[in-house]
Design an enzyme around this catalytic site. Structure first.
Site, PDB file in Angstrom:
ATOM      1  CG  HIS A 295      -4.112   4.363   0.397  1.00  0.00           C
ATOM      2  ND1 HIS A 295      -4.819   3.751  -0.623  1.00  0.00           N
ATOM      3  CD2 HIS A 295      -3.098   3.513   0.681  1.00  0.00           C
ATOM      4  CE1 HIS A 295      -4.256   2.587  -0.918  1.00  0.00           C
ATOM      5  NE2 HIS A 295      -3.220   2.415  -0.137  1.00  0.00           N
TER       6      HIS A 295
ATOM      7  CG  ASP B 240      -5.863   6.744  -3.128  1.00  0.00           C
ATOM      8  OD1 ASP B 240      -5.542   6.475  -1.947  1.00  0.00           O
ATOM      9  OD2 ASP B 240      -5.026   6.946  -4.033  1.00  0.00           O
TER      10      ASP B 240
ATOM     11  CG  ASP C 117      -3.091  -1.376  -1.888  1.00  0.00           C
ATOM     12  OD1 ASP C 117      -2.907  -0.645  -0.896  1.00  0.00           O
ATOM     13  OD2 ASP C 117      -2.478  -1.232  -2.963  1.00  0.00           O
TER      14      ASP C 117
ATOM     15  CD  GLU D 280      -0.173   4.558  -1.319  1.00  0.00           C
ATOM     16  OE1 GLU D 280       0.987   4.114  -1.183  1.00  0.00           O
ATOM     17  OE2 GLU D 280      -1.005   4.016  -2.072  1.00  0.00           O
ATOM     18  CD  GLU D 281      -2.724   2.507  -4.613  1.00  0.00           C
ATOM     19  OE1 GLU D 281      -1.643   2.537  -5.246  1.00  0.00           O
ATOM     20  OE2 GLU D 281      -3.059   1.556  -3.891  1.00  0.00           O
TER      21      GLU D 281
ATOM     22  CD  GLU E 259       0.197   0.956   1.522  1.00  0.00           C
ATOM     23  OE1 GLU E 259      -0.218  -0.021   0.852  1.00  0.00           O
ATOM     24  OE2 GLU E 259      -0.058   2.136   1.226  1.00  0.00           O
TER      25      GLU E 259
ATOM     26  CG  HIS F 111      -2.059  -2.242  -7.483  1.00  0.00           C
ATOM     27  ND1 HIS F 111      -1.188  -1.241  -7.875  1.00  0.00           N
ATOM     28  CD2 HIS F 111      -2.476  -1.885  -6.241  1.00  0.00           C
ATOM     29  CE1 HIS F 111      -1.091  -0.335  -6.917  1.00  0.00           C
ATOM     30  NE2 HIS F 111      -1.864  -0.719  -5.907  1.00  0.00           N
TER      31      HIS F 111
END
Length: 378
Positions: A66, A68, A99, A133-134, A162, A348
């Site tokens: 991903h 995003d 990520d 995805e997030e 991931e 994150h």
């Protein structure tokens, strides 16, 4: 600066907070087209998706990821601009570095190296990228897979980038994930004055035993690949804000992360059986985020183990821990699915970062896996 690091920096520089892509996929699509991929943008709603394939024969190895990222949060908490990549002490800092823009960059350059060395390789290579995805993950990978299935395009192996590693690159790979089922529960009572409880019905008092019973349930014992199913209350809301008012309603949100020992319908029946024992009225709705999936040791797992052993000099560990990933949308098609990426220690978080050396090693790991899966006796 290696090609992988250079591309990772360029991707981090683009503030692609879900569902924005900010040109990340366009950049990657141009590089795919330049080495013989058929590029197919697949936008759904406000989500940007990319499917790019090279070759028409099997097996089909798909590299999935991903573009995003989650929001950066308060910028004053960061040591540097989250969307201005900075290298400090051997670490690339920026939102998405771990990520998973670092993984995407390593995948892109690994495939470029492979195609340069093997322009007439057997089998097929593909990229599946999404900018959702997030977030809700409704118009992203799930929709692309649906489109591929409609036209009979089958993925044999899916390598998802991931961040799977814990303390050292390659020490852990995800060969499965637990399912995720959320419940939205409303308990109906009767509002009233706290001094006159006989004229009201406190929804918390009425439902407390049932909620405690749900927390105490042993749902299963897990199995060789999955830990036992877990139940957690995530949100509990009630009251008017006044100290002298008995609330008339309680809202609870809970989530179960479940293994292959259970299915959603069984969980729903068991939850309702407990709630039905209580002396209260309730409403209950559900949201299934994904079923559990498991890839048992086989070609894909063996390729990862061998590549990690060769590049990192360690033996990797299979794991199904953590949250959900887009692998949950690919696995039901029958594909072998594996997640392998950098350390997840800072994902994150403020000052998210990835080791520069790990990106180059990840490039080599992905390259060796591609060779092992597509080349005879590689």
């Amino acid at each position: 600066m290696s090609p992988t690091l250079e591309l990772a920096c360029e991707l981090v520089r683009r503030p692609s907070v879900t569902p924005e892509d900010q040109g990340c996929q366009e950049l990657i699509a141009e590089r795919r087209a330049a080495i013989g991929f058929t590029v197919e943008p697949m936008p759904f709603g406000e989500v940007t998706n990319l499917w790019a394939r090279r070759g028409s024969e099997g097996p089909l190895l798909c590299l999935a990821g991903h573009t995003d990222v989650v929001p950066a949060g308060p910028l004053d908490l960061w040591d540097s601009d989250p969307f201005d990549p900075v290298i400090r002490d051997g670490m690339l800092h920026g939102r998405g570095a771990a990520d998973m823009k670092g993984s995407v960059a390593a995948m892109v350059t690994a495939v470029e190296s492979f195609v340069a060395a093997h322009p007439d390789h057997p089998g097929s290579l593909a990229f599946l990228l999404t900018s959702d995805e997030e977030g809700p993950a409704v118009n992203g990978t799930a929709k692309v897979i649906e489109r591929l299935q409609q036209r009979g395009e089958h993925i044999d192996y899916a390598l998802v980038g991931e961040p799977s590693s814990r303390e050292q690159l390659g020490d852990s790979i995800k060969n499965g994930r637990r399912g995720s089922l959320s419940g939205f529960l409303t308990i109906h009572g009767k509002q009233g004055h706290v001094a006159y409880p006989h004229l009201a019905k406190n929804p918390f008092h009425a439902a407390a035993d049932a909620l405690a019973a749900l927390c105490a349930v042993v749902w299963d014992q897990g199995n060789a690949y999955f830990p036992p199913t877990s139940f957690q209350i995530a949100n509990l809301n009630m009251g008017t804000g006044a100290e002298n008012v008995i609330p008339g309603q309680l809202e609870a949100q809970f989530n179960l992360r479940f293994s292959t020992e259970l299915d959603p319908e069984t969980i729903k029946r068991r939850v309702r059986a407990i709630l039905d024992q209580g002396d209260f009225d309730y409403e209950l709705s559900w949201r299934l985020s994904g079923y559990p999936f498991l890839t048992t040791p086989g070609e894909l797992v063996d390729a990862a183990r061998s590549a990690i052993r060769e590049v990192c000099g360690i033996e990797t560990e299979l794991s199904t821990s953590g949250g959900t990933s887009d692998g949950r949308f690919i696995a039901p098609t029958g594909a072998q699915v594996l997640e392998l990426g950098p350390l997840n220690a800072t994902i994150h978080q403020v000052d998210e970062c990835v080791a520069v050396a790990d990106l180059d090693q990840l490039h080599r790991i992905y390259g060796r896996m591609i060779e092992r899966l597509l080349l005879p006796a590689a």
